[in-house]
Write a protein that holds these residues in place. Structure first.
Motif: not given
Length: 307
Positions: A2-23, A178-183
């Protein structure tokens, strides 16, 4: 959903780590489907692949960066620029530190970069102890203490992407930043990569499997064309996919092709299965191996191959 609540969060994440860290494995576990290329070889993720994890309360868009590392070639320098650029654009960073490896200079190098990022851009960083299924409790406790000493993190969370342990906790901790944001993406979207990029990654993954020598960086994959086969019944379509695999030297071409073409056939079969699973339809895969001399050091060729 259904419609999302006003407290919905959406945004971008990045996984970093040395090579082979399981990202990449963690990206796939968070999204619940295989999107990023996973390989037992370090530094095989070339493209910024986004995986989208959508829940009732948040939508986490994962931007999978190539491993942050000290550049050795032109390609390495491009990758690091790409990483820094990506990190400046995301809302939260997950720093992956594999529990089965001691924290070393590579981790300290990344921690210093992230500290700078936190100072300049106030970006939250969650430290993630990956691969906890590979160690006992004492080793894990020691690892968590070492992570704590390495920097000032928003949170420290242990997980195993392979067993699924604590993966939801990782997702919730990242989502909380993440910031408050619609999907941002409609339900059901798992990645916004064009199919051709994902197909190239699947072929690349199949070609790297089991080859233990110097191939990882010498392999670029380009999807030349994807065309539906004509005069096929609507309920049984067939897609013709033509792919070029570029290597740097004739000796590498011989490795990819194998004795009497045996290895290339195996690569083709494995890649085709993955591509069919991705697209949900039958595929005829036409693979060609070509030599593009020293493409990693040639800016013109790098550009032509999409870097």
């Amino acid at each position: 959903m259904g419609p999302r609540s006003p407290a919905y969060r959406a945004g971008f994440a990045s996984l970093v780590g040395r090579p082979n860290a399981g990202k990449s494995t963690l990206t796939n576990a968070l999204v619940g489907r295989k999107v990023a290329i996973t390989s037992s070889k370090p530094q095989t993720t070339r493209h910024t692949i986004r995986g989208v994890a959508t829940t009732e309360t948040a939508q986490l868009v994962l931007v999978d960066t190539p491993g942050l590392h000290k550049p050795r070639t032109l390609l390495g320098e491009r990758l690091n620029d790409l990483v820094r650029q990506t990190l400046l654009e995301v809302d939260v960073v997950g720093f992956c530190l594999p529990a089965d490896q001691r924290i070393g200079p590579g981790d300290a190098f990344i921690a210093a970069e992230l500290l700078e990022l936190r100072t300049v851009r106030r970006r939250p960083v969650v430290a993630i102890a990956t691969k906890i299924d590979l160690v006992d409790r004492d080793r894990l406790a020691e690892h968590l203490v070492a992570i704590d000493r390495l920097g000032d993190w928003e949170a420290i969370v242990p997980c195993s992407a392979t067993s699924g342990e604590q993966v939801e906790r990782v997702r919730d901790l990242l989502a909380a930043q993440l910031p408050l944001s619609p999907q941002l993406y409609p339900d059901g979207v798992l990645t916004d990569e064009p199919e051709s990029v994902m197909i190239a990654e699947l072929v690349r993954e199949a070609a790297l499997e089991g080859v233990r020598d110097e191939l990882p960086h010498s392999l670029a994959v380009v999807v030349e064309e994807m065309l539906p086969r004509e005069d096929r019944p609507a309920d049984n379509p067939l897609l013709d996919v033509r792919v070029n695999v570029f290597v740097e030297r004739p000796s590498q071409k011989a490795i990819v092709i194998g004795r009497g073409g045996s290895r290339l056939r195996e690569v083709g079969t494995n890649a085709r299965r993955s591509i069919e699973a991705l697209l949900g339809q039958r595929v005829h895969l036409d693979l060609h191996v070509k030599v593009a001399k020293d493409w990693q050091r040639d800016p013109k060729q790098l550009q032509r191959l999409g870097f």
